[in-house]
Design a protein around this motif. Sequence first.
Motif, PDB file in Angstrom:
ATOM      1  N   LEU A  21      19.082  29.612   3.864  1.00  0.00           N
ATOM      2  CA  LEU A  21      18.011  30.588   4.143  1.00  0.00           C
ATOM      3  C   LEU A  21      17.229  30.069   5.346  1.00  0.00           C
ATOM      4  N   ILE A  24      12.768  33.251   5.148  1.00  0.00           N
ATOM      5  CA  ILE A  24      12.657  34.544   4.472  1.00  0.00           C
ATOM      6  C   ILE A  24      11.192  34.858   4.225  1.00  0.00           C
ATOM      7  N   LEU A  47      18.675  32.997  -2.728  1.00  0.00           N
ATOM      8  CA  LEU A  47      17.335  33.596  -2.764  1.00  0.00           C
ATOM      9  C   LEU A  47      16.942  33.936  -4.197  1.00  0.00           C
ATOM     10  N   TYR A  57      13.118  25.625  -2.758  1.00  0.00           N
ATOM     11  CA  TYR A  57      13.209  25.807  -1.316  1.00  0.00           C
ATOM     12  C   TYR A  57      12.914  24.493  -0.604  1.00  0.00           C
TER      13      TYR A  57
END
Length: 873
Positions: A21, A24, A47, A57
């Motif tokens: 990612l 985002i 996600l 994350y």
Amino acid sequence: MLVLKNIKKEYKVADTKFLALKGINLDFRENEFVSILGPSGSGKTTLLNIIGGLDHYSEGQLIINGRETSEFKEKDWNVYRNHRIGFIFQSYNLIPHQSVISNVELALTIAGLSKEERTKKAKEALDKVGLSDQYYKKPNQLSGGQSQRVAIARALVNDPEILLADEPTGALDTKTSVQIMDLIKEVAKDRLVIMVTHNPDLAEKYSTRIINLLDGNVLDDSNPLTNKEKESLYNKKPSNKKEQAKMTWWTTFKLSIQNLLNKRNRSILTSIASSIGIIGISLVLSLSFGVQSFITKTQEDMLSGNPITITKSALDLESMMSGMTIGEKVEVFKEIGYVGVEKVVEMIAKRSQQSSSMFIENDITEEYINYVLDMPKEDYAAIYLDREIDITNNLYFDFYENDTEFENISVSALKTIYTSILKENEATSSYANLISNFTNILAEAPNNSSYILEQYDILEGKVAESKNEIMLVLNSDGLISDLTLAQLGYYNQKQFINMILKALDDPKYDSSIVDIEKFSYEELMNKKFVWYPNDIVFKENNLPNKEFNPFYYNAYSRDFETNDQGIELKVVGILEPKEHINYGSLTSGFYYTNELTNHIIENSSESKIVKYFNEKGDNYIINSGKINGGGEIGITFKYSYNYLGEDRLNLTGFVGKTNQMADMIGAINPNIQSLYSLTKRDVGGEPLASKISIYPVNLKHKDKVTEYLDNWNNMDEDREKIVYSDNLSIVFAMIQNIINVITIALIGFTTLALVVSCVMIAIITYVSVVERVKEIGVIRSLGGSKKDVSNLFVAETVIIGLSAGIIAIGFTYLATFIINLIVVKSLGSNIAGFPAHYAIIMISISVLLTVISGLIPSRSAAKKDPVEALRTE
């Protein structure tokens, strides 16, 4: 409220880094159906896992209900997954060994709800998805659609704010997919649903918002939040509601039991294999405990027959045992050209010095005797003060030589006659002088009738208590030695000689003479004995040989001028050991009372022979024997007997006791003659006891008795110590030490089996971890902590350890029963025993070892990545 700000996720693949990612930024409404589309590898599932708290994350901010998740601890993430999130997986991820309702209840269990509340909510959730008739089926009994409905019910049962669905229809057919999607759409009316899918048609048809991802970036958002919606969302205050997410131990055990039952054959074999080491140690302990109990019981039994004794002359066995060494290492220096000298003389001198120190002389004074008598009465059953009087010299009875003739003779004289008869026969001559060592003719009984009655049953009459009463004690078989009876005149000379001939199969045996093999109580008790004082028995010798023969002995009471000074003794009782008594305080024989002893001491103090001893000194001994085969010395008497028709007339008998060691040597070498000795004690001239025998109540009180005796030595350092003999404890302590060493050695050997068992448990637990990886992922997704996962496998090892322990204890008790069944006939007692506390300890050890063995696998299970765990097939 769910907000993602610049969320990045970086993975390490080998030596490179991969950014799944790339920043985002998304905001989600509290009530909407969001579909996330994108090709494989676009970051959809990553996600979803970050939103669900399964993955974390690398950079950015994830805000949940106004709270920045960077502040979250492990506990907070668990509560979030359990109370805020519901997961629906493509592969359902149901736990196979649990029923449908148990799968649904699991999230509620982690939430801490009661059983009643859990069952109610789980059924409501299953009813809502159309599975009201499938509560108790196992997952393998359901279709794909039904399994997914169970997964949805599980996701909804805790009424989560967010429902996350990862390809919920990926494994379903078209018709079932439509049904599932209709169900999810219905659910989305009052909560946020985020679904990851590859199917754009499903997304268009059911979702209110579609987000497209490509290479870790948001490519398109069909319905982003307006500024006003964002402002309202950001101003929402975080919830302060106290919630928990923790599996109870009962749930942990329940899951483990169900898993073990699902693999019952392997579980049983594992438990049996794990029990082998415990069985080995338990059997060793069983035998050790049984032997120790047998020794303790034997020691208790032997306690009455082996009292604690204090004697004037004694061998200090304890010092002797502590002084014994297997071998002394002497340092030797070798020098070329020289021969060293081994110092044997020095060794002999040291050994001699050491040996002499083992013999002690106790100064038994009146003060010490009074100290012993003041011992707490609850610690001893009886105290026997032995004055060592030889009553056989003063005891006379009617002796029937023929059917009509009889004469009064002393016990000493008849013993001399029968000893001479034994010497007549070549087969028995070597052992003739041992006759007095084989039997206990007459002795003083402990002055405690209650103590005697605790050990002996009265077959006839009563226990002797008065000075004119004696009693007969039989052995445990109800027998009395023929030698004892013969020396007390129950057999005449012809009968005695005939007994010897019969035993030797001698052709001279006369079958016409009746062999007396039993006596009635009446015959035994009607026998009368008379004790005469010293001045009647021992007459001063006024002849020229007075120096060698100070007194002469009247062996026959017919020679007495008067008989009125004698005390007639009557047998008043016949006793036999109780059934459970193996070692009583009295051996078989005749016993007189302490009352008679006191009378003898009082009467003898003024007798001429005692005064003679007093003139000569306390250590003076009258020795009897022959001078170089010539004239007799000491105190003598004349006796005659007839051996198979041949008269032996006017033989010389000697008064006194023989040396037991000389008698034993004489049995080997007949040329060694016994020496007879008579002391002041033998004739009742010493009022103080030379030997004290203490009969403790039991082993526990025996320790108190020895402690009391030790206090005498500790009260005054200048006082000469009194050493007592507790031979029973010394011998049994040696045996105990040997048993302990053997036990430790055997336990050490069987511990190897335990080590193997532990390794096996660790391997099997690890295999179980591998088999249940998906279950680990499910538990983590439902809010279970790492500790919960670890406890899951700890519980499994506890159950295996408990089962192994129970199996081992059951086998031990069975083996103990069989061992005792085999040996009880030969030993008369059990030789193995396993008390309940041993069983509890061994089961606890079994559980502890299996838990320790499973710690590493259980910790490895707790460290499993839940995302990876859920992907495992």
